[in-house]
Design an enzyme around this catalytic site. Sequence first.
Site, mmCIF file in Angstrom:
data_model
loop_
_atom_site.group_PDB
_atom_site.id
_atom_site.type_symbol
_atom_site.label_atom_id
_atom_site.label_comp_id
_atom_site.label_asym_id
_atom_site.label_seq_id
_atom_site.Cartn_x
_atom_site.Cartn_y
_atom_site.Cartn_z
ATOM 1 C CE LYS A 118 -1.882 2.722 3.016
ATOM 2 N NZ LYS A 118 -1.805 3.880 2.424
ATOM 3 C CD GLU A 140 14.052 1.188 8.464
ATOM 4 O OE1 GLU A 140 14.571 2.237 8.419
ATOM 5 O OE2 GLU A 140 14.616 0.063 8.338
ATOM 6 C CB CYS A 192 13.612 9.571 7.121
ATOM 7 S SG CYS A 192 14.446 8.686 5.939
HETATM 8 P P1 NAD Z 1 2.546 8.428 7.794
HETATM 9 O O1 NAD Z 1 3.086 7.539 8.818
HETATM 10 O O2 NAD Z 1 1.482 9.577 7.808
HETATM 11 O O3 NAD Z 1 2.147 7.433 6.482
HETATM 12 C C1 NAD Z 1 2.971 6.487 6.043
HETATM 13 C C2 NAD Z 1 2.098 5.407 5.356
HETATM 14 O O4 NAD Z 1 1.175 4.879 6.501
HETATM 15 C C3 NAD Z 1 1.119 5.848 4.494
HETATM 16 O O5 NAD Z 1 0.816 4.843 3.485
HETATM 17 C C4 NAD Z 1 -0.302 5.834 5.095
HETATM 18 O O6 NAD Z 1 -1.373 5.574 4.387
HETATM 19 C C5 NAD Z 1 -0.149 4.690 6.012
HETATM 20 N N1 NAD Z 1 -1.104 4.663 7.225
HETATM 21 C C6 NAD Z 1 -1.516 5.698 7.848
HETATM 22 N N2 NAD Z 1 -2.155 5.208 9.136
HETATM 23 C C7 NAD Z 1 -2.019 4.036 9.007
HETATM 24 C C8 NAD Z 1 -2.479 2.636 9.941
HETATM 25 N N3 NAD Z 1 -3.410 3.161 10.931
HETATM 26 N N4 NAD Z 1 -2.079 1.703 9.800
HETATM 27 C C9 NAD Z 1 -1.655 1.167 8.611
HETATM 28 N N5 NAD Z 1 -1.123 2.252 7.813
HETATM 29 C C10 NAD Z 1 -1.454 3.432 7.891
HETATM 30 O O7 NAD Z 1 3.928 8.968 6.976
HETATM 31 P P2 NAD Z 1 4.056 10.072 5.849
HETATM 32 O O8 NAD Z 1 3.662 11.342 6.376
HETATM 33 O O9 NAD Z 1 3.678 9.347 4.669
HETATM 34 O O10 NAD Z 1 5.787 10.162 5.924
HETATM 35 C C11 NAD Z 1 6.543 10.815 6.444
HETATM 36 C C12 NAD Z 1 7.040 10.064 7.932
HETATM 37 O O11 NAD Z 1 7.892 9.085 7.156
HETATM 38 C C13 NAD Z 1 8.094 10.828 8.282
HETATM 39 O O12 NAD Z 1 8.032 10.794 9.835
HETATM 40 C C14 NAD Z 1 9.482 10.336 7.776
HETATM 41 O O13 NAD Z 1 10.755 10.395 8.873
HETATM 42 C C15 NAD Z 1 9.178 9.153 7.676
HETATM 43 N N6 NAD Z 1 10.006 8.205 7.003
HETATM 44 C C16 NAD Z 1 11.046 7.433 7.403
HETATM 45 C C17 NAD Z 1 11.915 6.651 6.378
HETATM 46 C C18 NAD Z 1 12.926 5.961 6.936
HETATM 47 O O14 NAD Z 1 13.719 4.916 6.408
HETATM 48 N N7 NAD Z 1 13.239 5.809 8.539
HETATM 49 C C19 NAD Z 1 12.083 7.156 5.128
HETATM 50 C C20 NAD Z 1 11.201 8.004 4.711
HETATM 51 C C21 NAD Z 1 10.124 8.633 5.552
#
Ligand code: NAD
Length: 495
Positions: free
Chosen positions: A179, A254, A288
Site C-alpha cells: 500500500k 523505518e 527521514c
Molecule cells: P505516515 O505515517 O503518515 O504514513 C505512512 C504510510 O502509512 C501511508 O501509506 C499511510 O497511508 C499509512 N498509514 C497511515 N495510518 C495507518 C494505519 N493506522 N495503519 C497502517 N498504515 C497507515 O507517514 P508519511 O507522512 O507518509 O511520511 C513521513 C514520515 O515517514 C516521516 O516521519 C519520515 O521521517 C518517515 N520516513 C522514514 C523513513 C525511514 O526510512 N526511516 C523514510 C522515509 C520517511
Amino acid sequence: MPDAAYQARHFINGVFVDSADGQKLDRVSPSHGIVVSQAALGSETETQAAIKAARAAFDDGRWSSLAAKERAAVLYRVADLIEQNEERLAVMETLESGKPISQSRGECGGAADLWRYAASLARTAHGDSHNTLGADILGVVVKEPIGVVSIITPWNFPFWILSQKLPFALAAGCTCVVKPSEMTPSTTSMLGEILVEAGLPAGVCNIVLGLGTPVGSLMTTHDDVDMVTFTGSTAVGKMITKSSGETLKKVALELGGKNPQVIFPDADLENAADAVTFGVYFNVGQCCNSSSRIIVHEDIADAFVERVVALSRKVVFGNPMHPDTQVGAIVTEDHKAKIDGYIKDAISAGAEICIGGQVLDVPGLGDQFYQPTVVRGVTPDMAIAREEVFGPVLTVLTFKTFDQAVALANDSTYGLSAGVWSENVHTCLEFCRRAQAGTVWTNTWMDGFPELAFGGMKQSGQGREIGRYGFEEFLEVKSLVMRIGRTRAPWVKTD
Ligand code: NAD
C-alpha cells in the site's frame, strides 16, 4: 506534462481493478495545483482480496518454491524495465510529490540498482550445518521465506522506499501486499505493469491503493499476514506495533529522525557547509535522513553559519519540472502550515532567523513552497530542536567539548542517522562509536549503497532494510534435527 490525469488502479491477483464501489481519490500536484492522478480508493473488500491472493500464492509455492535463480531472473528483468520506464515514472513522481524532476529521475532510475542487488542476494540465502552433535545426529538450520508480507510506504520517496522493500521480500521468496501513500499512489501502480511484463506470477505482488484506515490497518491485523514492513511516521509506527501485536506478526519499522551533523574546528569547513546545505534542503527537508540540526563548535559557529546562509541563497528553489531546480514544493498545504508553526513557535521562544522563515511564493506556481531557513539561538529543549519539522529548516546548536557534542547529538528520542566532520580520524571514530544512530557518516552526508543496512535506533525504528541484513529480515529460520544412525534408545520400557 501528461495530457490527462493518470488512472491508478489496484493490482490484485495479476489483474488491474478499480474499487468495487467505484470510489476514487484525486491527487492535486503540490507544485502545479492541478489533478495529476485519480487513484482507486480501496476498501476492506480490495484489501481482503489482495491478502487472499498473496496467501494463496505463497502457500502453493508458485514463487517460494521456485529455484532462487528463477526468482532472480524476474527481478533482473524488473530492473531493466524500471530503467526503460524511468522518464514516465519520474514525471509522475514529481507531479504527485512536488520534488524536482532531476531528483525523481535519480530515484526512479536509480531504484533499478536496488532490484539488481536484491536479485543477486536471492541466490545467497543459506543456513548452517552442525556435524558435531553426536555420532547419529545431523543438525541443519535452513532459511525459509517468512510468508505474506504487508508493505506500507510514505509519500516522500515513494518509488525508492518501495524498492528498498519489495525486491528484497521477493528475493527471499515472500509474497506481498503493497500500500503506497494515498498522496503518491501512481508510481507503485505503474510498477504493477512492470511486474506483469517481467513475468512475476499472478498473486505474488498485490497492490491496494487507499488510506491508512481501512487498507493499512487491515494489512497489519489480518491473520493471513506474517510480517509488516512499514516506513512512515513514528506515531503510525507505534500504532502498527500495537495493532499487529494481536497476531504477533514480525514488524520492521523505518520511522522518523532528527539527525545531527557535528562539526569540529579542524574539519574541511567548505565541504561540511555544502553537505549541511544539501542535507537540510534535499527533498525540501521532507526526508527521514534530513540533517535538520547541526552541532557546531562555538569557535567556528559564526563563520560556519554565515557560510551555510550564503550557500542557502544559491540553492535553486522553484518549479520542480525545471531541470535545474534543486528544491521543489511542500507536499500539502497542511504540512506547510505545520512547518511554519514550528518557525513561529521558535521565534516566540527567542530563536533568531538567519535566513528564510517564510512561505515562498514561486511566480506562476503559487505558494506551496517554503524558504530555505536557518535558525540560531536555539536551545535543546525547543520543539524545533527536538521534533521532526520535515521542512527546509536547519537549527543550530553549539558545543565546547567533545563530550558535550556527543551528548547533544544523542539527546533525542530518535536515532536514525548522524554525521561527524573532522580531519582527525580519532575524533571521527570515537564519535562513530558513541553516536546512537543506525547510520553514521564521517565527512560526508547521505551517501547510501544497496549493500549497507539502513535503519534506526531508539524511536527511529526497528529492524533493518537493504543490504544482507535487510534481506535476512524476510527469512525465517528453521532447525532440522535429523537422526541418521540407529542408536536412539526407546523412552518407553516395553519389557
Ligand atoms: P505516515 O505515517 O503518515 O504514513 C505512512 C504510510 O502509512 C501511508 O501509506 C499511510 O497511508 C499509512 N498509514 C497511515 N495510518 C495507518 C494505519 N493506522 N495503519 C497502517 N498504515 C497507515 O507517514 P508519511 O507522512 O507518509 O511520511 C513521513 C514520515 O515517514 C516521516 O516521519 C519520515 O521521517 C518517515 N520516513 C522514514 C523513513 C525511514 O526510512 N526511516 C523514510 C522515509 C520517511
